[in-house]
Each structure stands twice: as C-alpha cells, then as structure tokens.
Write a protein that holds these residues in place. Structure first.
Motif, PDB file in Angstrom:
ATOM      1  N   LEU A  23       4.150  10.426   5.354  1.00  0.00           N
ATOM      2  CA  LEU A  23       4.764   9.043   5.491  1.00  0.00           C
ATOM      3  C   LEU A  23       6.140   9.195   5.360  1.00  0.00           C
ATOM      4  O   LEU A  23       6.927   8.355   6.406  1.00  0.00           O
ATOM      5  N   GLU A  24       6.749   9.895   4.834  1.00  0.00           N
ATOM      6  CA  GLU A  24       8.351   9.922   4.817  1.00  0.00           C
ATOM      7  C   GLU A  24       8.822  10.438   6.032  1.00  0.00           C
ATOM      8  O   GLU A  24       9.861   9.839   6.809  1.00  0.00           O
ATOM      9  N   ALA A  25       8.172  11.456   6.463  1.00  0.00           N
ATOM     10  CA  ALA A  25       8.706  12.132   7.808  1.00  0.00           C
ATOM     11  C   ALA A  25       8.231  11.305   8.859  1.00  0.00           C
ATOM     12  O   ALA A  25       9.139  11.358   9.968  1.00  0.00           O
ATOM     13  N   GLY A  26       7.275  10.298   8.897  1.00  0.00           N
ATOM     14  CA  GLY A  26       6.800   9.738  10.160  1.00  0.00           C
ATOM     15  C   GLY A  26       7.788   8.116  10.288  1.00  0.00           C
ATOM     16  O   GLY A  26       8.144   7.913  11.415  1.00  0.00           O
ATOM     17  N   PHE A  27       8.647   8.115   9.388  1.00  0.00           N
ATOM     18  CA  PHE A  27       9.405   6.621   9.191  1.00  0.00           C
ATOM     19  C   PHE A  27      10.813   7.085   8.930  1.00  0.00           C
ATOM     20  O   PHE A  27      11.717   6.294   9.290  1.00  0.00           O
ATOM     21  N   LEU A  28      10.985   8.349   8.594  1.00  0.00           N
ATOM     22  CA  LEU A  28      12.466   8.642   8.292  1.00  0.00           C
ATOM     23  C   LEU A  28      13.453   8.730   9.440  1.00  0.00           C
ATOM     24  O   LEU A  28      14.519   8.170   9.537  1.00  0.00           O
ATOM     25  N   GLY A  29      12.988   8.827  10.519  1.00  0.00           N
ATOM     26  CA  GLY A  29      13.888   9.064  11.761  1.00  0.00           C
ATOM     27  C   GLY A  29      14.090   7.539  12.322  1.00  0.00           C
ATOM     28  O   GLY A  29      15.389   7.333  12.689  1.00  0.00           O
ATOM     29  N   ILE A  30      13.070   6.514  12.153  1.00  0.00           N
ATOM     30  CA  ILE A  30      13.295   5.046  12.135  1.00  0.00           C
ATOM     31  C   ILE A  30      14.385   4.612  11.400  1.00  0.00           C
ATOM     32  O   ILE A  30      15.440   4.065  11.798  1.00  0.00           O
TER      33      ILE A  30
ATOM     34  N   HIS B 259      12.530  -2.059  11.303  1.00  0.00           N
ATOM     35  CA  HIS B 259      13.416  -1.105  10.418  1.00  0.00           C
ATOM     36  C   HIS B 259      13.332  -1.269   9.188  1.00  0.00           C
ATOM     37  O   HIS B 259      13.200  -0.181   8.591  1.00  0.00           O
ATOM     38  N   PHE B 260      13.259  -2.570   8.441  1.00  0.00           N
ATOM     39  CA  PHE B 260      13.084  -2.616   7.246  1.00  0.00           C
ATOM     40  C   PHE B 260      11.746  -1.867   6.716  1.00  0.00           C
ATOM     41  O   PHE B 260      11.561  -1.483   5.563  1.00  0.00           O
ATOM     42  N   PHE B 261      10.802  -2.298   7.541  1.00  0.00           N
ATOM     43  CA  PHE B 261       9.629  -1.544   7.118  1.00  0.00           C
ATOM     44  C   PHE B 261       9.423  -0.167   6.983  1.00  0.00           C
ATOM     45  O   PHE B 261       8.814   0.401   6.070  1.00  0.00           O
ATOM     46  N   ALA B 262      10.336   0.301   8.069  1.00  0.00           N
ATOM     47  CA  ALA B 262      10.370   1.937   7.975  1.00  0.00           C
ATOM     48  C   ALA B 262      11.130   2.335   6.816  1.00  0.00           C
ATOM     49  O   ALA B 262      10.696   3.370   6.113  1.00  0.00           O
TER      50      ALA B 262
END
Length: 486
Positions: A109-116, A129-132
C-alpha cells in the motif's frame, strides 16, 4: 573477533544494535505521514498556502526517514535466518505469516502510493494527491499493526499448540489479538506521534531561537505542541493500563521494573524512585521510595500484593538493573513531555508562546527526547522479556542458530557498526541539515512548468524528493525573500 563474548551474547547485541537503528526511522515516518495528511487536509479545506509550504518542507524529511527505515528493516530481518534460525524453525509458522501480512498489506500500500505522494504535485488532482498521502499514512499504521502483533505474541503467546517441538497455530484471532497487543499497539502509536511531534516542535524552536517569527515557524510550533499535549497525556493513561496488563501476564518483568524482590504479603509495596538492583545479592543496594504507592498504582489498593522477583527461579528473571532504569528514563521523559505541553498551554493563554525564549530553549532540548524515550521503552520491553524469546515457551538461548560461532557474529557485528555509522550517520546528518534550513515560502506546488528539455526531471527514488543543496544553502538567506500569506 568474538570480543570475549559468547555467540549468544553477540547475537543479542547485534540484534539490539540493528533494531535500535531501525525503530527510530519507522517511528518518524509513521508520525510524519499522519502529520503530512493533516497538513494537506488543512490546505484542501482552507486553501491557506502556509499548510502547503509546510507539507513541501516536511515531506523531504519524511522521504529520508522512510528510505532509511526500509533499508534498515530489510537488513534486520536477515538475522532471523543467520543468527536465529532455531527461533525461525520453531516459531516461524506464527511469526512468518504475520510479517508476510505486513508486507502484503502495508508495504504494498505504501509503495503503491508513495510515488504519487512524493512526486505527484501538478500531475494528479489535489484530491487524488491527498488520497495518496492518506493511503501512505494508513499504510504506515497497518505496518505498525502487524509488527506489534508479532512482537506482542512473543510477549504474551496464545492460540497455538506444540507438535514435535514446533509451534503450530490453532487460532489466528487469538494469535493476532493476543492479551498484550491492544496495549502495545496503542502505546507504540502514541510514542510514534510523540517522536514526530517533538521533532516538529524542536525544529520550530530552533528557528524561533534564531529569530524567525514568520507563520511557517509559528504554525509548526503550535501544531506540534498541540499534538504533544494530546499524545503525552494519552500516553499516561495507556501506560498505566499497559502496566496492569504486564502485572497480569508478565509478573517477573513487572517485578524487575519496580525493583521489587520480596512479595509484600502483609504490607503495601513502595514506589521506588531510585534504586540499584543487585542480581547477585537479590536485593537493592540503595533505594528511595514512597511507601504503599506502588501497590496503589498497580492494584488500586494501598496494601495490594505484588509478586517479587524471588518468587521466580533465578534463571527466569530479567536483569532488574537494566529494566528498572530504562523504565524510569522512559517515564521521566514522558513526564517532561507533559510538562512541556502544559507549560505551552499556559503561555498560549498569556499570549507569549512565540516570545518566551526560555521556553523555546526548553522545547529545543526536548526535541530528541522522543527518540530516547522510545529506545528506553523498547529496552524495557525486550530485556524485561528475558530469558525468553517467546515468553514461557522458547528460551532465547534455544533460538540461536546451532552452527553460528562467536567469531562469525563478532565479525558481522563489527561490519554492521562500521557500515551503519557511515550510512545512517550520513542519513541522520542529512536530516539535521534539512532541519537547520527550515521551512520556506515557495511558489504553489502544483505550478510545475516544463521550460525545456532537461529542465524538469521526475525523481526516481524517495531521497530524490530532497532537491536542495544542503551544503551551500544559507538558512538565513533562504527566507530573506519571504512573503506574507493571508
């Protein structure tokens, strides 16, 4: 390379060394991820660019802490197969799946949204972006959930049977939600928020001492102190309940924490403020305490009975001297955190929070105490569990790999110390330099413009989110062109 110690002693020192380095970074990233989510939510709600600029600043420190936490965590995990293979063989059917759940749920979950979160400004909408950011914050908390579940099961194991010397899970609900888990999870969560909020407060205090009075510094100082107030007072309540749980499920640890040798069958147990527990004489060489207060806190009765260390076999006792003082370091610093936040509340009421230089110095000194208290708490937890690696089930000595030698562990320990000193020393220095630079007013983060080939490059790694040259930037000049925000 054995340094005169046994393989067991060196393996324990090595794990303590690596986990001590590791824990400070996840604690920082857990708290900062939630702080960043709060900042972005406040910006979306108010459109006040102050929150956006603070987000841009603190995400850099978060990126460094997150990157070092991942690296140190991977290195630490290898020791289960090298130094502690017997523990993995016997208990791996429980601890292995719990750590796997952490990777499959939290880490992905962290890896999936960390880049965004790190590099998505101007490329996705503000709400996306806030959702990420929110997903990364939730991911760090889920990671803490599974790690604390595994560690708590080792402290208060249940939901298993032993077949042919191997631990076999029989009730996963009982394993995950073991008796000490709710208290440890809440205690660690509050500790992580205290670590990060004190970091924010200490950073702002540094710049207040240096003369800055702009809204970025004042807002950081204010928000950090509110979080310290809430979490430090909450931690007192959580810690009290955690202590009662320890009294029920790990009475030997509790006795060592209190420096309590003789069971008080006909009188109240004192609360020792100072003592020098002596494991050889089975007594305290020197002690200063408050009569009956220990019984009152632990049993809610002035003459309540509490088991002493002598009620346990000598080979089943933790080192009382270490546990006694590590616990008091943690509690003492916790009381100072409460004092810090209550003093801030008083200064707010007087309207001089940002002008009290003595308080700013106090806040600066308190900045790193979250880390010290965190490490002291983990020493209390882990040394207090000894001589068991799984409490009452597997002794620590029986979890050591049969083939590992003292020379091998000693050599790897020396290598760890050298490499960690260089790599993580550089990372910590990097974070300190960023802290010294402080937050700065900037152009809107979503105003990303590509002015030509090679002008804008998308960073590929978390550490690449830090753009400044920390060696050449002058902190005083950085904010010379500050502009006020409404």
């Amino acid at each position: 390379m054995s340094l005169g110690l046994t393989a067991l002693e060196l393996a324990r020192i090595q794990f303590a060394f690596t986990v001590s380095f590791h824990i400070i970074f996840p604690a920082t990233s857990i708290g900062l991820a939630c702080f960043l989510a709060m900042l972005e939510w406040k910006w979306l709600r108010t459109q006040n660019p102050i929150y956006k600029d603070l987000f841009k600043y603190w995400i850099k420190i978060f990126a460094v802490a997150f990157a070092m936490g991942v690296v140190s965590g991977v290195v630490m995990a290898y020791q289960f197969g090298t130094n502690w293979s017997e523990f993995s063989r016997i208990a791996g059917s429980v601890t292995g799946p719990l750590l796997t759940y952490e990777v499959m749920s939290a880490f992905f979950l962290e890896a999936g949204f960390l880049g965004i979160m790190l590099f998505g400004w101007g490329r996705v909408g503000p709400k996306a972006h806030f959702f990420a950011t929110l997903m990364v914050a939730i991911g760090t908390c889920i990671s803490m959930f599974w790690i604390l579940s595994s560690n708590s099961w080792m402290q208060t194991p249940q939901g298993f049977s032993i077949e042919n010397g191997i631990i076999v899970p029989t009730d996963w609900w009982a394993i995950v939600f073991n008796p000490s888990f709710p208290y440890r999870f809440a205690h660690m969560a509050a500790a992580a928020f205290l670590v990060s909020s004190l970091l924010v407060v200490g950073t702002a205090a540094w710049h207040l001492i240096k003369g800055r009075r702009d809204e970025l510094v004042k807002k950081s100082f204010s928000m950090g102190l509110w979080m310290v107030l809430v979490t430090s007072c909450l931690q007192v309540v959580i810690g009290d309940n955690h202590g009662l749980n320890t009294l029920e499920h790990q009475p030997a640890k509790l006795a060592a924490i209190e420096g309590h040798w003789e069971t008080n069958r006909d009188h109240g147990m004192p609360l020792l403020l100072f003592a020098l527990p002596n494991m050889e004489t089975e007594s305290n060489d020197l002690e200063i305490g408050i009569p009956n207060l220990g019984s009152l806190i632990l049993t809610h009765s002035v003459d309540g009975e509490v088991k002493g260390l002598k009620d346990f076999a000598a080979e089943d006792r933790p080192n009382a001297l270490i546990v006694f003082w590590s616990f008091r370091i943690m509690v003492g610093l916790g009381m100072l955190m409460v004092l810090l936040s209550l003093t801030a509340l008083w200064l707010r009421k007087k309207g001089v929070l940002y002008e009290s230089s003595w308080f700013h110095r106090f806040a600066l000194i308190m900045g790193p105490t979250g880390y010290i208290a965190l490490l002291a708490g983990w020493v209390t937890t882990e040394v207090g569990r000894q001589p068991w690696v799984v409490y009452g089930v597997i002794r620590t000595k029986d979890g050591l790999s049969h083939t590992v030698t003292a020379d091998q562990v000693g050599l790897s320990l020396i290598i760890f110390v050298l490499v960690y000193t260089v790599v993580f020393g550089a990372g910590i220095y990097y974070m300190l330099r960023l802290i010294k630079l402080g937050p700065a007013f900037s152009t809107p983060l979503d105003a990303v413009q590509d002015t030509g080939p090679g002008h804008f490059k998308t960073p590929l790694r978390p550490l690449s989110a830090v753009e400044e040259s920390i060696e050449t930037t002058d902190p005083s000049a950085q904010n010379s062109k500050e502009k006020p925000h409404d």
